[in-house]
Design a protein around this motif. Structure first.
Motif, PDB file in Angstrom:
ATOM      1  N   GLY A 106       0.770  -1.307  -0.015  1.00 21.97           N
ATOM      2  CA  GLY A 106       0.098   0.133   0.114  1.00 21.97           C
ATOM      3  C   GLY A 106       0.759   1.323  -0.058  1.00 21.97           C
ATOM      4  N   TYR A 107       2.015   1.381   0.792  1.00 19.39           N
ATOM      5  CA  TYR A 107       2.931   2.446   0.722  1.00 19.39           C
ATOM      6  C   TYR A 107       3.286   2.606  -0.626  1.00 19.39           C
ATOM      7  CZ  TYR A 107       6.527   5.413   2.450  1.00 19.39           C
ATOM      8  OH  TYR A 107       7.300   6.580   2.710  1.00 19.39           O
ATOM      9  N   PHE A 108       3.924   1.740  -1.155  1.00 17.12           N
ATOM     10  CA  PHE A 108       4.611   1.888  -2.309  1.00 17.12           C
ATOM     11  C   PHE A 108       3.845   2.026  -3.712  1.00 17.12           C
ATOM     12  CE2 PHE A 108       8.207  -0.189  -0.092  1.00 17.12           C
ATOM     13  CZ  PHE A 108       9.130   0.883   0.289  1.00 17.12           C
ATOM     14  N   ALA A 109       2.721   1.234  -3.750  1.00 14.79           N
ATOM     15  CA  ALA A 109       1.577   1.303  -4.832  1.00 14.79           C
ATOM     16  C   ALA A 109       1.147   2.705  -5.037  1.00 14.79           C
ATOM     17  CB  ALA A 109       0.659   0.226  -4.739  1.00 14.79           C
ATOM     18  N   SER A 110       0.800   3.530  -3.826  1.00 21.74           N
ATOM     19  CA  SER A 110      -0.013   4.660  -3.993  1.00 21.74           C
ATOM     20  C   SER A 110       0.825   5.844  -3.345  1.00 21.74           C
ATOM     21  CB  SER A 110      -1.304   4.604  -3.377  1.00 21.74           C
ATOM     22  OG  SER A 110      -1.486   4.697  -2.306  1.00 21.74           O
ATOM     23  N   ASP A 111       0.451   7.033  -3.518  1.00 18.45           N
ATOM     24  CA  ASP A 111       1.128   8.303  -3.164  1.00 18.45           C
ATOM     25  C   ASP A 111       0.379   8.865  -1.854  1.00 18.45           C
ATOM     26  OD1 ASP A 111       2.994   8.193  -4.846  1.00 18.45           O
ATOM     27  OD2 ASP A 111       1.904   9.306  -6.436  1.00 18.45           O
ATOM     28  N   ASP A 112      -0.929   8.496  -1.593  1.00 14.62           N
ATOM     29  CA  ASP A 112      -1.595   8.885  -0.417  1.00 14.62           C
ATOM     30  C   ASP A 112      -1.914   8.086   0.467  1.00 14.62           C
ATOM     31  OD1 ASP A 112      -3.188   7.555  -1.927  1.00 14.62           O
ATOM     32  OD2 ASP A 112      -4.879   8.992  -2.010  1.00 14.62           O
ATOM     33  N   THR A 113      -0.972   6.980   0.762  1.00 11.65           N
ATOM     34  CA  THR A 113      -1.447   5.894   1.667  1.00 11.65           C
ATOM     35  C   THR A 113      -0.713   6.365   2.980  1.00 11.65           C
ATOM     36  OG1 THR A 113      -1.605   4.141   0.259  1.00 11.65           O
ATOM     37  CG2 THR A 113      -1.272   3.674   2.487  1.00 11.65           C
ATOM     38  N   ALA A 114      -1.405   6.470   4.182  1.00  8.23           N
ATOM     39  CA  ALA A 114      -0.690   6.688   5.516  1.00  8.23           C
ATOM     40  C   ALA A 114      -0.466   5.511   6.245  1.00  8.23           C
ATOM     41  CB  ALA A 114      -1.650   7.621   6.372  1.00  8.23           C
ATOM     42  N   VAL A 115       0.706   5.346   6.711  1.00  8.48           N
ATOM     43  CA  VAL A 115       0.844   4.109   7.499  1.00  8.48           C
ATOM     44  C   VAL A 115       0.849   4.346   8.916  1.00  8.48           C
ATOM     45  CG1 VAL A 115       2.882   2.414   7.996  1.00  8.48           C
ATOM     46  CG2 VAL A 115       2.514   3.370   5.476  1.00  8.48           C
TER      47      VAL A 115
END
Length: 85
Positions: A46-55
């Motif tokens: 999720g972090y590397f696939a999209s720019d707006d994912t908050a971890v």
């Protein structure tokens, strides 16, 4: 008739079975390791696939699942080292 004494076979030491509690600890440790790995993979995806994912990492979850993995590993190591003595 021979005067050589018959040798008795050495008595067999009873085989010790692994207690059920040990198998439960091993199972929980494997489950916890799988959950940690799957969570890390999904988070990384999720972090590397999209720019707006908050971890958002839960420290409680890391302590609980990591503790179960550590407990299983410690049990395995202690039983392995005790068997070599």
């Amino acid at each position: 008739m021979s005067r050589v004494a018959k040798s008795r076979p050495a008595p067999r030491e009873p085989t010790r079975r692994t207690p059920v509690l040990v198998w439960i600890v091993y199972g929980l440790g494997v489950l916890a390791a799988l959950i940690l790995i799957a969570s890390a993979l999904f988070t990384a995806g999720g972090y590397f696939a999209s720019d707006d994912t908050a971890v958002d990492v839960s420290p409680v979850a890391i302590v609980v699942w990591g503790g179960l993995v550590a407990l299983a590993l410690a049990t395995w190591l202690s039983r392995r080292l005790r068997g070599r003595r």
